[in-house]
Structure formats: structure tokens, C-alpha cells
Design a protein around this motif. Structure first.
Motif, short mmCIF file in Angstrom:
data_model
loop_
_atom_site.label_atom_id
_atom_site.label_comp_id
_atom_site.label_asym_id
_atom_site.label_seq_id
_atom_site.Cartn_x
_atom_site.Cartn_y
_atom_site.Cartn_z
N LEU A 151 0.95 51.05 36.87
CA LEU A 151 1.10 51.65 35.53
C LEU A 151 0.23 52.97 35.33
CD1 LEU A 151 1.24 48.48 33.12
CD2 LEU A 151 3.13 50.02 33.91
N THR A 152 -0.52 53.63 36.65
CA THR A 152 -1.21 54.60 36.64
C THR A 152 -0.33 55.89 36.98
OG1 THR A 152 -3.04 53.27 37.45
CG2 THR A 152 -3.11 55.59 37.87
N TYR A 153 -0.44 56.78 36.25
CA TYR A 153 0.18 58.02 36.64
C TYR A 153 -0.62 58.68 37.55
CZ TYR A 153 2.52 62.56 35.75
OH TYR A 153 2.99 63.87 35.93
N GLY B 107 -4.50 60.13 37.08
CA GLY B 107 -5.29 59.22 36.82
C GLY B 107 -4.96 58.19 35.44
N ALA B 108 -4.28 58.76 34.45
CA ALA B 108 -3.82 57.71 33.11
C ALA B 108 -3.34 56.65 33.40
CB ALA B 108 -3.26 59.05 32.30
N PHE B 109 -3.52 55.69 32.70
CA PHE B 109 -2.92 54.39 32.54
C PHE B 109 -2.11 54.35 31.31
CE2 PHE B 109 -6.41 53.50 35.07
CZ PHE B 109 -6.18 52.42 36.09
N ASP C 37 6.20 53.17 20.97
CA ASP C 37 5.93 53.62 22.19
C ASP C 37 4.82 53.61 22.73
OD1 ASP C 37 6.71 54.92 24.38
OD2 ASP C 37 7.53 56.80 23.21
N TYR C 38 4.97 52.91 23.96
CA TYR C 38 3.63 52.63 24.53
C TYR C 38 3.35 53.21 25.90
CZ TYR C 38 1.71 48.79 21.63
OH TYR C 38 1.54 47.84 20.57
N ARG C 39 4.02 54.29 26.12
CA ARG C 39 4.07 55.11 27.50
C ARG C 39 2.84 56.14 27.34
NH1 ARG C 39 9.95 57.04 27.97
NH2 ARG C 39 9.50 57.16 25.75
N TYR C 40 1.78 55.79 26.76
CA TYR C 40 0.59 56.77 26.66
C TYR C 40 -0.63 56.23 27.12
CZ TYR C 40 4.31 58.94 24.05
OH TYR C 40 5.85 59.23 23.78
N SER C 41 -1.61 56.80 27.13
CA SER C 41 -2.97 56.32 27.47
C SER C 41 -3.78 56.25 26.38
CB SER C 41 -3.42 57.39 28.73
OG SER C 41 -4.55 56.82 29.43
N PHE D 94 6.83 45.91 27.93
CA PHE D 94 6.97 45.22 29.07
C PHE D 94 6.95 46.06 30.09
CE2 PHE D 94 9.01 42.74 32.23
CZ PHE D 94 8.53 41.53 32.06
N PRO D 95 6.07 45.70 31.38
CA PRO D 95 4.94 44.74 31.24
C PRO D 95 3.61 45.46 30.37
CG PRO D 95 4.90 45.78 33.44
CD PRO D 95 6.15 46.18 32.67
N GLN D 96 3.04 44.76 30.09
CA GLN D 96 1.82 45.33 29.11
C GLN D 96 0.52 45.31 30.02
OE1 GLN D 96 1.90 46.28 26.13
NE2 GLN D 96 -0.25 46.24 25.24
N ALA D 97 -0.19 46.29 30.05
CA ALA D 97 -1.17 46.27 30.76
C ALA D 97 -2.44 45.61 30.09
CB ALA D 97 -1.80 47.70 30.77
N PHE D 98 -2.63 45.63 28.92
CA PHE D 98 -3.66 44.91 28.24
C PHE D 98 -3.61 43.32 28.42
CE2 PHE D 98 -6.01 46.74 24.08
CZ PHE D 98 -6.92 46.88 24.99
N SER D 99 -2.42 42.91 28.61
CA SER D 99 -2.53 41.27 28.65
C SER D 99 -2.96 41.16 30.04
CB SER D 99 -0.90 40.87 28.56
OG SER D 99 -0.47 40.95 27.37
N HIS D 100 -2.68 41.87 30.87
CA HIS D 100 -2.97 41.63 32.33
C HIS D 100 -4.58 42.02 32.59
CE1 HIS D 100 0.70 40.70 34.43
NE2 HIS D 100 1.09 41.39 33.53
#
Length: 609
Positions: A243-245, A249-251, A270-274, A582-588
Motif C-alpha cells: 500500500l506504499t506509493y 513513500g506515501a502510504f 475515498d481512502y486512497r490518500y495518505s 479494503f484492505p485497510q492499512a490501519f487494521s493491519h
């Protein structure tokens, strides 16, 4: 209406863009060349969003998993007649090296079907629909495949089998015998670039094998965690990398937009931001399950994106585009009905210009986490910027904001926001040798102590028997668990323990999964359990030395992962389904940090025996 369970998808990533592939072999979400690009396939969100399926003609349930140490999906389909293995990946550039994974990604989906027993009849159906399904491209046959043009996108599908085309779709039905294979590559180019050329079977196989090798080399070099739940922690580290660009280096918080937190819609974002908020927790997780180099690159991105606003005396922006963009104006895609009709589908995120004061604590806690790296590389501008962040926290902590849950209502005095201003000052005081500001330490100390007193008095509710969501209220909120995680109070403090107990007793669903909150302004929240908050509860139990209780809570949340190990944002215990982007970075991130806390608590207990 399209609405397959979210858990039935697996993520593909080239560390620049993403795809979601269903267990039946259908790619129903494809965003290239960036995570936040207008989707080329968006059937996940309903309507005529576009897809690309490769799988058996018969309705056969596949068994799948990521190839060990990689983000390449292996799906095995078995019937009485035969067995076929399909491998799916977003190609990583050849010979990237473990520290450059994603650097030269060709923006191509590569897929290979191999018959390993008997024979099987397969089908492929290809219906790209760029710009979230707004464009129906023209497909025409070219050497070794088909070329799709429409809008700003050019897509070339190379195939080792003949494809039949009509105006806007391509398809084939074919049989593989034992030892035979079919190979495909779908490459994206913008219409301003030269059209992509054909991919040979040999090139597809080379990229596929090298993509696996690159991921495995990255895993071998970066993942040393040996504590409990090792496989899940290592997988979480790979997911964060996925999930890193790479260019900045943005997540991204997640790979998708508008998968609902609540069935039927409304809470679709929309969660496709950092997010700046993710900074310190992400860095902690990277330290455990990935690599400090990636952590430092992410910190640089967040600091550079935030610097100008702090210098101009503005509130720090809470989130950015993955290229550092500031304007994330939100709009609705009215032509898409949403997952299971959960409209609206949104692009952009209106929370980008909210006031959320917790970001100051995240920035300075991240800097403290990277103290040794910053000591070697910090420049005068970054040094003074971090000191100014502490000044802003000291000057603005008394003001209301929207809080970490980004409530779209009137500003409030959220306890968590005050807490993170305290964290900002506490970190800054310890960082004065690095960031300067010695002449301001007395001011920082005074503000830190004032915040602490306010939290301990106005944040505690005798009626609730716990620390609460908003000053002078009685409403429970899982974000107050961060009081223990941040070191503001020891988890063994009687009031902190009472708060932990209250959250587990009164803020959980029938499975024991934790809600963020149950009400806002007296209105029911009506949402599912939040997986990050459940991992926070496990983390807090571990810090309190309650290791067995922590393990039980951890296992509840970890068990919500799908068959390939992915977690979304929320879990609906009524239906047993994952909900949210999904998938959610925060959960992991929560999983990794809770596992680490439990492993450390076990070591402390062993040492004290």
C-alpha cells in the motif's frame, strides 16, 4: 446489482497501483498507474464498471493464497477432470532489488494459467471501462491481443490464445491439457504516451517469476519479527509495503473508495490518500514488520507536505494525495450505484480541510521514533518546522476540532485530540537536542501540564466510570485507549484500567469486537465493530500485564481476516462480513503493534518469574 462479499477479494499491488481479484478469477477493481487513478475496472462498485475474468468455465470453488513471502496470488481450481493453477500479479520492474520494489513498475497485470493434472476448460472475459465505467472503449485486434482506446487511457491485452472481440469486449473459451499454459498481460499507458507493444509468453513468465522473487527478497531482507503470530505480522508488513506509493513513500489508507462502513450507504469515503494521523502508528508497525528505511521515507513525505502550512500559520492538513497534492475536493460518481447499492460513490475526501489537532502529536511522535535517522539527516528547515509544530499544539489545544474519526458535524473538545497535543509537546521536549527550541521548553512544559490536568479532570466521567469521548460528557469512545498506548497514563493506572474494562464491557458487539463509539451528539452511531479499536484493546491489555486477556481479544480481531489474510476496516458480527474500504492499512497496523505489545509483555512476565 454487483455485491460480492468484500472478503472474497485479494489485493494485487505493484507499489504504485492496485487491483482486487475475486476468488473466481475476476478482477473487479483496477487502478493504474496510481492507487488514486480513475479506475479502469470498477465493477466492485456496481453498474457497468468493467472487469476482467480468467477462470474455469464450470462454477468451481478455487483454493487460493499468496505465494509465500510475496503479494502474488495463487489460485488452484480442481475438478474430476483436471486441475489448473492461476497466478495473478501486478508486475514489479525486473531486477528491482529489495529496496527499490516498485521503482520501475510497468503498470501491467500479468496472469498465467497452468494445467497441472488432466484437462480443464477455461474462459476469459475482458471488459475494461476506464474512468470508473464512464468510458466504453473501442477494442480492436492487434498482434498477439487487443488494444483498447478511450479517454486518457490506452490498454493493451496480450494473450497467448486467440481472442474474439466485439466493439468493447474481448473473450475466449479454451481448454488446457496437463503441462499446457496460457499467459496474459494487460499493460496501461496514457494516451499521451506511445502505445504499449505486445508481451511474449516468455516476457510474461519472466516478469511473473521476477515479481515473486522481488517480493521474497524484500521479505527476507526486511522481516525479522519472531514473536507470536509471526506469519500474520510478516504478512501485515508486506501489505503495508504493497500500500506504499514508491515514488514518494506515501502510504494509502486502503486500496479502494466507497466500500461502505454501513450497509446501505452514507458512510462511504475515498481512502486512497495518505493520512498524517497514520504516521506514528505506521512507523511503529514498520519497525516491527518491515523496514526503517521505508519509515523514514514516509516521514519525509508527511513533513514536506505539511511544512508550508505550518509556516503560514494555518492548521496542519490531515491528509494528502499520494503525490503530495493538497486539494482533495470530494465529488460523487452518480452513475455508479455502489457496492450492494450502498451509494453514494465518492472520489476525493471532504475531510481534507477539517481541523484535527491530533496530527501534531502524530508528527512529533513519528520524529521521536526516527530520532537516530533524523540525527544523521535532519536539515535546518525540518528542525525548525518540528519546533513550530510543538508551538501550534501548545497554542491551539484548547480549541475544538472534528477529532480523529472525522465527524462531519460541529467541532467538539475530543479527548483524543487533546491527548495528541500532549504527545506533541511531550515528544518535542525530549527532542530539543535535535529540533532546538530550548528557549521554549518552559512554555511547552507549562502547556503539557495544563493539557494533562484538563484530561484528568474534564476527560474523566464518574457516571461512566471511564475516560470519555468529549470533555464533560459520559460517552465512551475507543480512541481513549490511546492514553495507555501513548504513555500518557500507565495501563495499570486504576482509572485507565477502569476505562479498559468499561470499553470491553459496554463498547463491544456479541463477538467481543470493539465499536469506535455508540453515539455522537446523542444519536446512535449504527455502525459495525472497528477492527483497529479491537487491536487497541488487546494492546492496552498487554500493557497492563493482562497477557492472556490480551491474547483472547487479539484472536477475536485477527480471526476476521479473509482466507488470504486481509482485513477491512470494520466487521459486521450480525452477517459475519467485512465492511469498509479494503484492505485497510490501519487494521493491519493495529494487528502488528498489538502482537508486538503482547510479545513484549510475555518477555516481561518471563523475566519476572
Amino acid at each position: 446489482m454487483h455485491g460480492r462479499p468484500i472478503a472474497e477479494y485479494a489485493l494485487l499491488s505493484d507499489c504504485q497501483g492496485a487491483a482486487l481479484v475475486h476468488r473466481d478469477g475476476s478482477i473487479d477493481w483496477l487502478a493504474l498507474p496510481r492507487f488514486d487513478s480513475p479506475a479502469l475496472c470498477a465493477r466492485l462498485l456496481g453498474g457497468e464498471g468493467g472487469y476482467w475474468k480468467l477462470g474455469p468455465v464450470d462454477d468451481i470453488q478455487g483454493q487460493r493464497g499468496y505465494i509465500e513471502g510475496s503479494m502474488v496470488v495463487n489460485t488452484t481450481f480442481r475438478s474430476q477432470e483436471g486441475e489448473v493453477v492461476i497466478r495473478d500479479a501486478l508486475a514489479i520492474g525486473l531486477h528491482q532489488g529489495a529496496h527499490a520494489i516498485g521503482k520501475d513498475s510497468p503498470h501491467a497485470v500479468i496472469r498465467e494459467a497452468v494445467c497441472t493434472r488432466g484437462s480443464m476448460e477455461l474462459t476469459t472475459n475482458y471488459a475494461p471501462r476506464p474512468e470508473y465505467g464512464l468510458i466504453v472503449p473501442i477494442l480492436r485486434p492487434v498482434a498477439g491481443g487487443v488494444l483498447a482506446r478511450g479517454g486518457a487511457s490506452v490498454l493493451r491485452l496480450s494473450a497467448s490464445i486467440p481472442l474474439k472481440t466485439d466493439t468493447s469486449t474481448a473473450h475466449a473459451r479454451f481448454r488446457l491439457e496437463k503441462g499446457q499454459r496460457a499467459a496474459f498481460a494487460l499493460e496501461f499507458r496514457s494516451s499521451a504516451e506511445p502505445s504499449p507493444g505486445p508481451w511474449s509468453v516468455e516476457a510474461i513468465q519472466e516478469y511473473l517469476e521476477d515479481t515473486i522473487t522481488n517480493w521474497q527478497d524484500w521479505s527476507a531482507m526486511h522481516q525479522a519479527y519472531q514473536g507470536p503470530w509471526r506469519e500474520q505480522v510478516h504478512f501485515g508488513g508486506r501489505l503495508l509495503q504493497a500500500l506504499t506509493y514508491y515514488p514518494t513513500g506515501a502510504f494509502v489508507a486502503a486500496a479502494t473508495t466507497s466500500l461502505p462502513e454501513r450497509m446501505g450507504g452514507g458512510l462511504n469515503w475515498d481512502y486512497r490518500y495518505s493520512w498524517v494521523r497514520d504516521a506514528s502508528m505506521t512507523l511503529d508497525a514498520l519497525w516491527v514488520a518491515a523496514c526503517p528505511d521505508e519509515a523514514y521515507k514516509f516521514f519525509d513525505f508527511i513533513a514536506d507536505a505539511s511544512l508550508a502550512q505550518i509556516r503560514l500559520g494555518r492548521d496542519a492538513q490531515i491528509m494528502f494525495g499520494i503525490g503530495g497534492e493538497h486539494d482533495l475536493t470530494e465529488r460523487q460518481l452518480v452513475h455508479l450505484p455502489g457496492w450492494r447499492g450502498s451509494a453514494p460513490v465518492r472520489v476525493g475526501n471532504g475531510a481534507w480541510n477539517q481541523r484535527q489537532f491530533d496530527v501534531y502529536g502524530e508528527l512529533l511522535a513519528a520524529a521521536e521514533r526516527l530520532r537516530h535517522q533524523l540525527a544523521e539527516h535532519i536539515d535546518p528547515l525540518t528542525r525548525s518546522f518540528l519546533a513550530e509544530v510543538a508551538d501550534v499544539a501548545a497554542n491551539r489545544w484548547k480549541e475544538p476540532d472534528q477529532g480523529m474519526w472525522e465527524i462531519r458535524g460541529k467541532p467538539r473538545h475530543f479527548l483524543h485530540s487533546k491527548l495528541m497535543c500532549w504527545v506533541a509537546l511531550d515528544s518535542a521536549i525530549r527532542l530539543t537536542d535535535l529540533i532546538g527550541g530550548e528557549e521554549r521548553v518552559d512554555q511547552w512544559l507549562a502547556a503539557r501540564d495544563e493539557i494533562r490536568e484538563a484530561i484528568l479532570t474534564r476527560g474523566w466521567s464518574e457516571r461512566a466510570g471511564a475516560y470519555v469521548q468529549v470533555f464533560d460528557s459520559d460517552v465512551l469512545d475507543a480512541s481513549v485507549l490511546v492514553m495507555a498506548l501513548s504513555g500518557f497514563l500507565p495501563a495499570t493506572d486504576p482509572r485507565m484500567l477502569a476505562t479498559i474494562d468499561a470499553i470491553e464491557e459496554r463498547l463491544t458487539d456479541k463477538r467481543g469486537l470493539v465499536y469506535r463509539y455508540r453515539e455522537i451528539d446523542g444519536e446512535p452511531a449504527d455502525e459495525s465493530a472497528f477492527l483497529l479499536c479491537t487491536f487497541w484493546l488487546a494492546h492496552a491489555r498487554a500493557l497492563a500485564g493482562q497477557v492472556e486477556q490480551a491474547k483472547v481479544v487479539f484472536e477475536r480481531a485477527a480471526a476476521c481476516a479473509n482466507d488470504v489474510g486481509l482485513l477491512s476496516e470494520e466487521f459486521d458480527s450480525r452477517t459475519g462480513e467485512l465492511l469498509g474500504n479494503f484492505p485497510q492499512a490501519f487494521s493491519h497496523i493495529g494487528l502488528i503493534n498489538a502482537a508486538w505489545a503482547i510479545s513484549q509483555a510475555e518477555e516481561r512476565n518471563d523475566a519476572n518469574r
